[in-house]
Motif scaffolding. Structure first.
Motif, short mmCIF file in Angstrom:
data_model
loop_
_atom_site.label_atom_id
_atom_site.label_comp_id
_atom_site.label_asym_id
_atom_site.label_seq_id
_atom_site.Cartn_x
_atom_site.Cartn_y
_atom_site.Cartn_z
N UNK A 1 0.85 -1.20 0.00
CA UNK A 1 0.00 0.00 0.00
C UNK A 1 0.88 1.25 0.00
N UNK A 2 1.95 1.22 0.78
CA UNK A 2 2.88 2.36 0.83
C UNK A 2 3.45 2.63 -0.56
N UNK A 3 3.89 1.59 -1.26
CA UNK A 3 4.44 1.76 -2.60
C UNK A 3 3.40 2.37 -3.55
N UNK A 4 2.18 1.87 -3.48
CA UNK A 4 1.12 2.40 -4.36
C UNK A 4 0.78 3.85 -4.02
N UNK A 5 0.83 4.19 -2.75
CA UNK A 5 0.48 5.53 -2.31
C UNK A 5 1.59 6.55 -2.57
N UNK A 6 2.84 6.18 -2.30
CA UNK A 6 3.94 7.15 -2.33
C UNK A 6 5.03 6.85 -3.35
N UNK A 7 5.05 5.65 -3.90
CA UNK A 7 6.09 5.28 -4.85
C UNK A 7 7.27 4.61 -4.18
N UNK A 8 8.00 3.82 -4.93
CA UNK A 8 9.11 3.08 -4.35
C UNK A 8 10.30 3.96 -4.01
N UNK A 9 10.34 5.18 -4.53
CA UNK A 9 11.43 6.10 -4.18
C UNK A 9 11.39 6.47 -2.70
N UNK A 10 10.27 6.23 -2.05
CA UNK A 10 10.14 6.51 -0.62
C UNK A 10 10.66 5.35 0.25
N UNK A 11 11.15 4.28 -0.39
CA UNK A 11 11.81 3.20 0.34
C UNK A 11 13.29 3.57 0.41
N UNK A 12 13.83 3.72 1.59
CA UNK A 12 15.21 4.17 1.71
C UNK A 12 16.11 3.17 2.41
N UNK A 13 17.39 3.26 2.08
CA UNK A 13 18.44 2.51 2.76
C UNK A 13 19.40 3.56 3.32
N UNK A 14 19.71 3.46 4.59
CA UNK A 14 20.53 4.46 5.28
C UNK A 14 21.84 4.71 4.54
N UNK A 15 22.17 6.00 4.35
CA UNK A 15 23.39 6.38 3.64
C UNK A 15 24.64 6.24 4.50
N UNK A 16 24.48 6.01 5.79
CA UNK A 16 25.64 5.79 6.66
C UNK A 16 26.16 4.38 6.38
N UNK A 17 27.37 4.29 5.88
CA UNK A 17 27.95 3.00 5.48
C UNK A 17 28.01 2.00 6.62
N UNK A 18 28.09 2.48 7.85
CA UNK A 18 28.18 1.58 9.00
C UNK A 18 26.82 1.07 9.45
N UNK A 19 25.74 1.55 8.86
CA UNK A 19 24.40 1.20 9.33
C UNK A 19 23.71 0.21 8.39
N UNK A 20 23.17 0.70 7.29
CA UNK A 20 22.48 -0.16 6.35
C UNK A 20 21.02 -0.43 6.66
N UNK A 21 20.48 0.17 7.73
CA UNK A 21 19.05 -0.01 8.03
C UNK A 21 18.20 0.60 6.94
N UNK A 22 16.97 0.11 6.82
CA UNK A 22 16.02 0.66 5.87
C UNK A 22 15.04 1.57 6.60
N UNK A 23 14.35 2.40 5.84
CA UNK A 23 13.36 3.31 6.42
C UNK A 23 12.35 3.69 5.34
N UNK A 24 11.25 4.27 5.79
CA UNK A 24 10.24 4.83 4.88
C UNK A 24 10.42 6.34 4.92
N UNK A 25 10.65 6.94 3.77
CA UNK A 25 10.91 8.39 3.70
C UNK A 25 9.59 9.15 3.79
N UNK A 26 9.40 9.82 4.91
CA UNK A 26 8.18 10.59 5.12
C UNK A 26 8.43 12.09 4.99
N UNK A 27 9.61 12.46 4.49
CA UNK A 27 9.93 13.88 4.33
C UNK A 27 9.03 14.50 3.27
#
Length: 195
Positions: A119-145
């Motif tokens: 539903x999130x992908x349909x509502x906001x697009x897959x560009x709102x699926x993020x992977x943390x830019x900190x090389x030591x992390x790698x966690x994913x997030x949903x971009x709500x900005x």
């Protein structure tokens, strides 16, 4: 129905440590205590496979591969079909859940997570699926900005990354400064001819 909450369960799964059954049990919120109690070794293997596939969805979204993100979510929707039901305790708090309580722990959790992310992908697009830019992390997030510009999973990772970049720039600037070699200066004594 709170689709965002279901989508966040997908994020929680991808970011979870799943070394053993205790790690899996720690994934479940207090409101799902029954999952913690009923989780078994067979669920751990299923969750690990789903975790990898959902990580792929975030990687696809982050790199602009929408068709692959959609294909993977569609395959996951088939594997973990949604079974909607009305839940609550009285007429003042009826709400929808996407799976029935009779399902296995993995089916219950994964159906909700996959449904929420779909539903999130349909509502906001897959560009709102993020992977943390900190090389030591790698966690994913949903971009709500508001302008789809988020790069880090948390303020902590953003700060850590920015501090590291600042320190690297300072080290590079110090390294670029070439020390002036001590050169002899002309003095009156050195200019006076020796007789």
């Amino acid at each position: 129905m709170n689709f965002d909450a279901y989508a966040r369960t997908g994020v929680d799964l991808v970011n979870a440590r799943l070394d053993d059954l205790d790690d899996l049990r720690a994934l479940f919120p207090e409101t799902s205590a029954w999952m913690r109690e009923e989780a078994a070794e067979r669920d751990l293997a299923i969750f690990r496979r789903a975790q990898k596939r959902l990580r792929d969805v975030f990687d696809y979204g982050t790199s602009g591969r929408d068709a692959q993100a959609v294909a993977e979510l569609n395959a996951l929707l088939e594997a973990y079909p949604v079974q909607p039901r009305i839940s609550g305790h009285d007429s003042s708090d009826w709400h929808m859940h996407v799976t029935s309580r009779g399902a296995s722990v993995s089916s219950e959790y994964l159906a909700g997570a996959v449904w929420g992310l779909s539903v999130w992908l349909c509502e906001y697009g897959s560009a709102r699926f993020g992977v943390c830019a900190d090389e030591r992390c790698g966690n994913v997030y949903l971009d709500t900005s508001s302008n789809c510009c988020r790069r880090f999973c948390s303020e902590r990772c953003a700060t850590r990354s920015h501090v590291a970049a600042h320190r690297a720039r300072k080290r590079a600037a110090v390294g670029e400064q070439v020390p002036v070699a001590a050169q002899p200066t002309a003095t009156t004594e050195s200019l006076t001819p020796v007789s």
